[in-house]
Motif scaffolding. Structure first.
Motif, PDB file in Angstrom:
ATOM      1  N   TYR A  30       0.816  -1.213   0.000  1.00  0.00           N
ATOM      2  CA  TYR A  30       0.000   0.000   0.000  1.00  0.00           C
ATOM      3  C   TYR A  30       0.851   1.265   0.000  1.00  0.00           C
ATOM      4  CZ  TYR A  30      -4.674  -1.974   0.355  1.00  0.00           C
ATOM      5  OH  TYR A  30      -5.855  -2.616   0.078  1.00  0.00           O
ATOM      6  N   ILE A  31       1.947   1.261   0.740  1.00  0.00           N
ATOM      7  CA  ILE A  31       2.807   2.451   0.760  1.00  0.00           C
ATOM      8  C   ILE A  31       3.380   2.716  -0.628  1.00  0.00           C
ATOM      9  CG2 ILE A  31       4.979   3.367   1.622  1.00  0.00           C
ATOM     10  CD1 ILE A  31       2.726   3.704   3.566  1.00  0.00           C
ATOM     11  N   SER A  32       3.871   1.671  -1.281  1.00  0.00           N
ATOM     12  CA  SER A  32       4.405   1.850  -2.630  1.00  0.00           C
ATOM     13  C   SER A  32       3.317   2.273  -3.605  1.00  0.00           C
ATOM     14  CB  SER A  32       5.073   0.559  -3.105  1.00  0.00           C
ATOM     15  OG  SER A  32       4.129  -0.500  -3.161  1.00  0.00           O
ATOM     16  N   GLY A  33       2.107   1.697  -3.454  1.00  0.00           N
ATOM     17  CA  GLY A  33       1.009   2.076  -4.342  1.00  0.00           C
ATOM     18  C   GLY A  33       0.574   3.515  -4.151  1.00  0.00           C
ATOM     19  N   ILE A  34       0.494   3.971  -2.906  1.00  0.00           N
ATOM     20  CA  ILE A  34       0.074   5.351  -2.626  1.00  0.00           C
ATOM     21  C   ILE A  34       1.117   6.344  -3.112  1.00  0.00           C
ATOM     22  CG2 ILE A  34      -0.390   6.980  -0.758  1.00  0.00           C
ATOM     23  CD1 ILE A  34      -1.654   4.650   0.790  1.00  0.00           C
ATOM     24  N   PHE A  35       2.378   6.074  -2.843  1.00  0.00           N
ATOM     25  CA  PHE A  35       3.425   7.027  -3.206  1.00  0.00           C
ATOM     26  C   PHE A  35       3.633   7.107  -4.717  1.00  0.00           C
ATOM     27  CE2 PHE A  35       4.284   7.210   1.203  1.00  0.00           C
ATOM     28  CZ  PHE A  35       5.119   8.300   1.445  1.00  0.00           C
ATOM     29  N   THR A  36       3.360   6.045  -5.440  1.00  0.00           N
ATOM     30  CA  THR A  36       3.578   6.077  -6.888  1.00  0.00           C
ATOM     31  C   THR A  36       2.353   6.565  -7.661  1.00  0.00           C
ATOM     32  OG1 THR A  36       2.975   3.717  -6.946  1.00  0.00           O
ATOM     33  CG2 THR A  36       5.327   4.282  -6.873  1.00  0.00           C
ATOM     34  N   THR A  37       1.151   6.267  -7.184  1.00  0.00           N
ATOM     35  CA  THR A  37      -0.059   6.665  -7.911  1.00  0.00           C
ATOM     36  C   THR A  37      -0.592   8.023  -7.461  1.00  0.00           C
ATOM     37  OG1 THR A  37      -1.432   5.424  -6.337  1.00  0.00           O
ATOM     38  CG2 THR A  37      -0.710   4.274  -8.331  1.00  0.00           C
ATOM     39  N   VAL A  38      -0.573   8.292  -6.158  1.00  0.00           N
ATOM     40  CA  VAL A  38      -1.121   9.550  -5.644  1.00  0.00           C
ATOM     41  C   VAL A  38      -0.081  10.668  -5.680  1.00  0.00           C
ATOM     42  CG1 VAL A  38      -2.200  10.664  -3.656  1.00  0.00           C
ATOM     43  CG2 VAL A  38      -2.761   8.295  -4.199  1.00  0.00           C
ATOM     44  N   LEU A  39       1.132  10.375  -5.197  1.00  0.00           N
ATOM     45  CA  LEU A  39       2.170  11.401  -5.122  1.00  0.00           C
ATOM     46  C   LEU A  39       3.062  11.444  -6.350  1.00  0.00           C
ATOM     47  CD1 LEU A  39       3.209  10.940  -1.380  1.00  0.00           C
ATOM     48  CD2 LEU A  39       1.505  12.497  -2.342  1.00  0.00           C
ATOM     49  N   GLY A  40       3.011  10.427  -7.186  1.00  0.00           N
ATOM     50  CA  GLY A  40       3.792  10.432  -8.412  1.00  0.00           C
ATOM     51  C   GLY A  40       5.267  10.142  -8.243  1.00  0.00           C
ATOM     52  N   TRP A  41       5.653   9.495  -7.155  1.00  0.00           N
ATOM     53  CA  TRP A  41       7.059   9.158  -6.929  1.00  0.00           C
ATOM     54  C   TRP A  41       7.462   7.995  -7.831  1.00  0.00           C
ATOM     55  CZ3 TRP A  41       9.205   9.464  -1.292  1.00  0.00           C
ATOM     56  CH2 TRP A  41       8.892  10.706  -0.743  1.00  0.00           C
ATOM     57  N   PRO A  42       8.729   7.926  -8.214  1.00  0.00           N
ATOM     58  CA  PRO A  42       9.206   6.707  -8.882  1.00  0.00           C
ATOM     59  C   PRO A  42       9.291   5.556  -7.883  1.00  0.00           C
ATOM     60  CG  PRO A  42      11.019   8.233  -8.524  1.00  0.00           C
ATOM     61  CD  PRO A  42       9.762   8.971  -8.146  1.00  0.00           C
ATOM     62  N   MET A  43       9.298   4.349  -8.407  1.00  0.00           N
ATOM     63  CA  MET A  43       9.239   3.187  -7.531  1.00  0.00           C
ATOM     64  C   MET A  43      10.484   3.061  -6.660  1.00  0.00           C
ATOM     65  SD  MET A  43       7.234   0.808  -6.552  1.00  0.00           S
ATOM     66  CE  MET A  43       5.983   0.773  -7.817  1.00  0.00           C
ATOM     67  N   TRP A  44      11.651   3.421  -7.166  1.00  0.00           N
ATOM     68  CA  TRP A  44      12.868   3.313  -6.351  1.00  0.00           C
ATOM     69  C   TRP A  44      12.837   4.298  -5.192  1.00  0.00           C
ATOM     70  CZ3 TRP A  44      15.773   7.663  -5.773  1.00  0.00           C
ATOM     71  CH2 TRP A  44      15.629   8.671  -6.748  1.00  0.00           C
TER      72      TRP A  44
END
Length: 391
Positions: A101-115
């Protein structure tokens, strides 16, 4: 006489006695030592993982193989908690959910790269491990299992009711790993061979599992912290009496296991590109624990075999349709009846090494009392005891 000998020993440098037996060098061959065989087996497994896409690079095979490797990563983390530290955790899937969930939220909502989301995942898993483990690790045995089971359900129900986690629908459209302008979706061409996205991601997961999961867990088990975990697992009271801070040892194992599960959750979220609360039910915690117990608690090769068995057996039995889970359950019962310690327990010895008889060490002469000491005691020069015998 005793006083003179004591006075002489104070002023004479003594040399340590030579050993009575020459210690033989440990065997290093593939079929003559446990360590050599395990290294050869590990190299063979790595080669098999490396050549699998060249044998079958279909989407189905790569998907199943990637999921199996992620299961291995997840089981290696639980092996640190249960196999090394002896902490019965029935809610381990909670950390898997936190990482996903943390990776999903940060990449989809905040637009962060996965690394970059990986750093947030590790921080979140460490925080979750401290929040959950700090009050619960003072409990033991069944009480600890019940409390961790409750925390696992709390995480799932919370994700099911929060808006940021997507509620019952979960999070969709999770991107893959990208480094600058290049991402795994682009694939790459090497020596005229095209490696599509699924193969590139498979190799990436395999590298993470081998380096972080297998090698990292093995080094931890042989270190000082690993010995403290095993002491706590065998007898917590005796370990505390010997000076081990059992609470610190247990919470460190819990945090390390949480980080491993969070990284596996991030890999699974990237692999599936969608997550939902139904993916983190108690059944999956039971399956992961079953894989660790089935393979052999505290055994790295055993846990790998157990994880592969639990993840691949239902797929191999897919032709049996609705009977496959019944056959899978029967196989589990049969294995546990005939191998109660696991398929590859931590104390396993290769069958052909059990029949080998140890060779007696060669006898060597022991070192006698230095001649200078005897001369200083009685005032007469003496020769070495062995020289007198040879004379």
């Amino acid at each position: 006489m005793v006083r003179d000998l004591d006075h002489a020993l104070k002023h004479v440098s003594l040399r340590a006695p030579a050993p009575r037996f020459e210690r033989p060098r440990p065997p290093r061959g593939v079929f003559t030592s446990q360590q050599g065989f395990m290294r050869a087996l590990g190299v063979g497994a790595v080669l098999l993982v490396a050549v699998l896409p060249f044998m079958d690079a279909s989407r189905y095979t790569m998907s199943i193989a990637t999921s199996a490797l992620i299961y291995v990563m997840l089981c290696m983390g639980l092996n640190v908690v249960v196999g090394y530290a002896g902490l019965l955790d029935l809610g381990y899937i909670a950390f898997f959910a936190v990482g996903a969930y943390i990776s999903g939220i940060f990449t989809t909502v905040l637009g962060w790269p996965m690394w970059a989301a990986l750093i947030a995942t590790i921080v979140a898993c460490v925080t979750a491990g401290i929040i959950i483990g700090a009050p619960t690790l003072r409990l033991r045995s069944d009480y600890l299992a019940i409390v961790t089971l409750g925390f696992g359900e709390i995480i799932r129900i919370t994700a099911n009711n929060l808006k940021i986690t997507g509620g019952p629908s979960g999070i969709h459209g999770i991107p893959t790993w990208s480094f600058g302008p290049w991402s795994f979706d682009d694939g790459f061409n090497l020596f005229g061979i095209d490696f599509p996205e699924r193969v590139v991601f498979y190799y990436f997961v395999a590298a993470v599992v081998i380096v972080v999961g297998v090698i990292g867990a093995g080094r931890l088990a042989k270190g000082r912290l690993g010995r403290a975990w095993k002491a706590v697992r065998d007898d917590e009271d005796a370990a505390e009496a010997m000076g081990i801070n059992t609470y610190i040892a247990k919470i460190s194992a819990y945090i390390i296991g949480a980080v491993w599960a969070g990284m596996a959750g991030q890999l699974m979220a990237t692999h599936l590109s969608a997550i939902s609360p139904n993916s983190f039910q108690f059944l999956y915690s039971a399956l992961i624990l079953m894989a660790v117990v089935l393979g052999g608690m505290g055994s790295t090769p055993g846990v790998i075999i157990g994880a592969l068995f639990v993840s691949l057996a239902p797929e191999l039995l897919r032709d049996f349709a609705e009977w496959r889970y019944l056959i899978f359950g029967v196989l589990l019962v049969v294995v546990m009846l005939f191998r109660p310690s696991g398929l590859w327990p931590a104390t396993a010895v290769l069958p052909w090494l059990r029949r080998t008889r140890p060779t007696p060490p060669a006898f060597t002469e022991a070192t006698a009392v230095p001649a200078s000491v005897m001369e200083s005691v009685d005032g007469t020069p003496t020769t070495d005891a062995h020289e007198g015998d040879r004379a």
